[in-house]
Design an enzyme around this catalytic site. Structure first.
Site, PDB file in Angstrom:
ATOM      1  N   ALA A 188      29.391  43.432  33.499  1.00  0.00           N
ATOM      2  CA  ALA A 188      29.849  44.608  32.736  1.00  0.00           C
ATOM      3  C   ALA A 188      31.369  44.726  32.658  1.00  0.00           C
ATOM      4  CB  ALA A 188      29.259  45.874  33.361  1.00  0.00           C
ATOM      5  N   CYS A 314      39.444  35.474  42.071  1.00  0.00           N
ATOM      6  CA  CYS A 314      39.051  35.152  43.447  1.00  0.00           C
ATOM      7  C   CYS A 314      39.983  34.127  44.079  1.00  0.00           C
ATOM      8  CB  CYS A 314      37.621  34.618  43.483  1.00  0.00           C
ATOM      9  SG  CYS A 314      36.780  34.597  41.934  1.00  0.00           S
TER      10      CYS A 314
END
Ligand code: PLP
Length: 377
Positions: A188, A314
């Site tokens: 999302a 990340c």
């Protein structure tokens, strides 16, 4: 996040707080109804049927479910998976898990432009191949893989095709039927929805696909993903998909125009280069190498006006060169001074001018500090 998404989510934190799995009272039904609507909205964005959507905590979980779940479910058919070296870590690490659990994985190389070679893909197929996992669009370069061609090859050999479409869904038209996709992961927050919500599309017909659950419990999401649904997140995800469908055409044209403008300005700086196939790219991403710039230092000096990254979120804090750029034959030193620049729904033309000047100034300052000529800047 799009403020319209937040507005849609807010009632589901307080007055409509029911659990979508509670079947005995109106609060549960209200929540379930909202989840059903969101399921339709998410499905519509990718041309799927609502019953083919499994809600997850994001794309990472969806990817784990697709790869590990298919590996476990189809273990009698075979134990070989084909993927590509420039995939997101969620795919690479799930594939490493497969290898640790007795499976075999082939990692296809990419050319300098970031694209896989379809002949190499076909040659890598064995009688044990159960899954091909090729990402739709790369998160660092925006490069689009030829998913429809990959799917044709998969079909020809009766192999399932999974794609990580986290970056592409909501940005460009993605249709599971046109592209022949059997499973697809999305998230999302990449399309102006909330973080911590995503979905795995699992094809129900031609062929019917099944994956073994990776999170066990109450049997939610047709036994594929247990756990109480994040109703506000899912409602927001649905709304975000609806808005993406409404805006996609105009938005992608607008973003491409701004991205190309910014790129043209940055390329006026000597020793700059755009990484990845420029013709087959998402409209809002650019990955640019700046020769003779200390990437660590540049990131430290960003301040609050411009936010760029090296690699994915990340791994962007590490000083290791991006595995995506290394796979594209970009030397380590240059990969460390290459940045992913992305634009979004709320980027304005004035931001482009500001950023172009920002890059010109910061690179000039760096090179002066390093006693390197900055002619042409
Ligand atoms: N795959 C790609 C291509 C991504 O860009 C990302 C997020 O950056 C992910 C997977 C992981 O998504 P999530 O953060 O929703 O787990």
């Amino acid at each position: 996040m799009d403020p319209k998404v937040l507005e849609t989510m807010l009632p589901y934190f307080l007055e409509k707080f029911g659990n979508a799995a509670s079947r005995s009272h109106v609060y549960g039904w209200t929540a379930e109804e909202a989840v059903d609507i969101a399921r339709e909205q998410v499905a519509e964005l990718i041309g799927a049927h609502a019953t083919e959507i499994v809600f997850t905590s994001g794309a990472t979980e969806a990817i784990n479910l697709a790869i590990k779940g298919a590996f476990e479910h189809y273990s009698e058919k075979g134990n070989h998976i084909i993927t590509c070296v420039t995939e997101h870590r969620a795919v690479l690490d799930s594939c490493a898990w497969v290898e640790q659990n007795g499976g075999n994985v082939t990692y296809l190389p990419v050319a300098q432009n970031g694209l896989i070679d379809l002949e190499k893909l076909e040659r890598a197929i064995t009688k044990d191949t159960i899954l091909i996992s090729i990402l739709y669009a790369n998160n660092e370069t925006g490069v689009l893989q030829p998913v429809a061609d990959v799917s044709n090859i998969a079909k020809k050999h009766d192999i399932l095709f999974f794609t990580d479409a986290t970056q592409a869904a909501g940005k460009i038209p993605v249709n599971v039927n046109d592209d022949g996709i059997d499973m697809l992961a999305m998230s999302a927050h990449k399309l102006y929805g909330p973080k911590g919500t995503g979905a795995l599309y699992v094809r129900k017909k031609n062929p019917k696909v099944t994956v073994s659950s990776q999170i066990h419990g109450g049997g939610h999401e047709k036994n594929m993903r247990s756990g109480t649904l994040n109703v506000p997140g899912i409602v927001g995800f649905g709304k975000a998909c609806e808005l993406s469908m409404q805006h996609m055409d105009a938005e992608s044209r607008f973003l491409k125009q701004l991205r190309d403008q910014l790129e043209a300005e940055i390329l006026l700086i000597s020793g700059t280069h755009v990484n990845g196939c420029v013709e087959k790219r998402l409209p809002h991403i650019s990955n640019i190498s700046f020769q003779n710039v200390n990437g660590d230092q540049l990131l430290l000096e960003l301040g609050t006006d411009v936010a760029i990254s090296r690699g994915s979120a990340c791994s962007s804090v590490t000083s290791k060169p991006s595995h995506v750029l290394s796979a594209m034959d970009i030397p380590d030193a240059l990969a460390l001074s290459s940045f992913r620049i992305s634009l979004g729904r709320f980027t304005a033309p004035a931001d482009i001018e500001f950023s172009a000047n920002f890059f010109k100034e910061i690179v000039a300052k760096h090179r002066t500090a390093m006693h390197i000529s900055t002619v042409n800047i």
